[in-house]
Design a protein around this motif. Sequence first.
Motif, short mmCIF file in Angstrom:
data_model
loop_
_atom_site.label_atom_id
_atom_site.label_comp_id
_atom_site.label_asym_id
_atom_site.label_seq_id
_atom_site.Cartn_x
_atom_site.Cartn_y
_atom_site.Cartn_z
N GLU A 34 2.33 6.34 3.95
CA GLU A 34 3.09 7.05 4.64
C GLU A 34 2.30 7.74 5.83
O GLU A 34 1.47 8.59 5.27
N GLN A 35 2.62 7.70 7.05
CA GLN A 35 2.03 8.26 8.38
C GLN A 35 0.28 8.05 8.22
O GLN A 35 -0.35 9.30 8.25
N GLY A 36 -0.03 6.99 8.05
CA GLY A 36 -1.54 6.54 7.82
C GLY A 36 -2.36 7.17 6.60
O GLY A 36 -3.47 6.76 6.62
N GLU A 37 -1.44 7.56 5.60
CA GLU A 37 -2.12 7.99 4.44
C GLU A 37 -1.68 7.31 2.90
O GLU A 37 -0.33 7.03 3.14
N THR A 38 -2.49 6.51 2.47
CA THR A 38 -2.25 5.73 1.45
C THR A 38 -2.57 6.48 -0.18
O THR A 38 -3.72 7.05 -0.18
N ARG A 39 -1.66 6.74 -0.96
CA ARG A 39 -1.54 7.73 -2.21
C ARG A 39 -0.59 7.34 -3.02
O ARG A 39 -0.15 6.00 -2.84
N CYS A 40 -1.03 7.63 -4.46
CA CYS A 40 -0.34 7.21 -5.49
C CYS A 40 0.96 7.84 -5.49
O CYS A 40 0.79 9.17 -5.55
N ASP A 41 2.01 7.47 -5.78
CA ASP A 41 3.44 7.93 -5.97
C ASP A 41 3.56 8.65 -7.35
O ASP A 41 4.41 9.46 -7.50
N THR A 42 2.54 8.59 -8.27
CA THR A 42 2.69 8.85 -9.73
C THR A 42 1.74 10.22 -9.84
O THR A 42 2.19 11.47 -10.04
N CYS A 43 0.31 9.85 -9.47
CA CYS A 43 -0.77 11.14 -9.81
C CYS A 43 -1.10 11.56 -8.39
O CYS A 43 -1.68 12.75 -8.47
N GLY A 44 -0.43 11.26 -7.15
CA GLY A 44 -0.87 11.78 -6.16
C GLY A 44 -2.38 11.58 -5.43
O GLY A 44 -2.74 12.12 -4.55
N LEU A 45 -3.11 10.64 -6.13
CA LEU A 45 -4.55 10.37 -5.77
C LEU A 45 -4.51 9.58 -4.09
O LEU A 45 -3.66 8.88 -3.97
N VAL A 46 -5.27 10.15 -3.45
CA VAL A 46 -5.18 9.90 -1.83
C VAL A 46 -6.40 8.87 -2.13
O VAL A 46 -7.53 9.16 -2.17
N VAL A 47 -6.12 7.49 -1.58
CA VAL A 47 -7.04 6.45 -1.45
C VAL A 47 -7.44 6.50 -0.11
O VAL A 47 -8.80 6.17 0.22
#
Length: 313
Positions: A34-47
Amino acid sequence: MASSDIYADGFDEESTGKLPTNDCPDCPGTLVTEQGETRCDTCGLVVEAARLDRRGKRIHPRDETKRERTGAPLTNARHDRGLSTTIGRGQDAKGNELPNQKRRQLSRLRREHSRATWQSKAERNLGHGCTEIARLVSALGLDRAIREQAATLFRTAQDASLLPGRSIESMAAACVYAACRCAEQTRTLAEITRVARVAESRVRNAYQTLNRELNLPIPPQEPAAFVPKLASAVDAAPETRRAAIALADQATETGLSSGRDPAGFAAACLEVAATEHNGDVTQEALATAADVCPVTVRANRNTLQAQLGTGSA
C-alpha cells in the motif's frame, strides 16, 4: 526453519527489493503493498518501506552535456538562467541560530554578491525585462511556456539592438503579446496593455518592431478562435456558440473578415447567432468582452447580414 533463513531466501537487498512470495518471513501472515510500502497484514512487519533509486545520474535531454543531480535545469525566464545563489541569513540549513560573527560575515558576502550580480548594464536591463515579463505573465494567468518564449524573445531583441529608444516595459509587454500570438492564444493587445505599465501605442510600436526585425512566425488571428472566450464572457447558450463559430468560419472562407478586428468580428458573429436562436445577448456586453466599441460590433453585424444574408437588418 528459522525466520532469518526464510527472510534471507525471500528478500535480496542487492536486487529490486521485492519478495518472490507473498508469505511473511516472521509469521504465517500475507504481505500486502500500500502506497509503496510492503508489510504483513498480521504482524505489521515492514519488509520494504523505501525503494532505492538506481537510475543513476540525472540527464537533461535538452542540454548538450550530462548533468548530475545539482538542481533544476537551465531556464531563459531568468537573466542568469537560474544559476544565481541566495545567501541565507540568521539560521543555517538545520535551523540553528548563527553566531554574531557568522552573521556579519554573511552580511558582507551578501553585499558583495549583490554588487557582482550585474556584470554590465545590458545584463541589468535583461534582469529588469525578465522580471517585468514574469509579472505580466502572472497577472494574465498565462502558463510558463509563454514566459519562457517571451524571455527568449526579449534576449533576441536585446542582441539585435532593438531596445535603444524604447522602454524595457514596452518591449517586455510586446514580447508577451508576441509569444501569445505565436502560440495562437486569443489575447488582444488591449488585454496585455491593461496590466502593463506603458501606453498601448508604445506596446504596439514595440510589437511591430519585433515582428518586422525578427520575422516572427505569427499566424493571423481568426475570428472563430475568439468566439468561445466571448461566449463564456456573455454566458451565451451552446447552440449560439456553435452557430457563431460556423458563421465566423464561413466569413473567413469568403474573405469577409479580412482587414477587420478578429475579436470585434467574433462579437458580431455572436450577436447574429444569438438573434437567430432568440438569445439574450446585448451588444454592449459583447463590445466590452471584445475590448471594442459597440459601433464596431454594429458595423460588423450589418456587414454579415448584408453579405451572408443572416438574420434581419
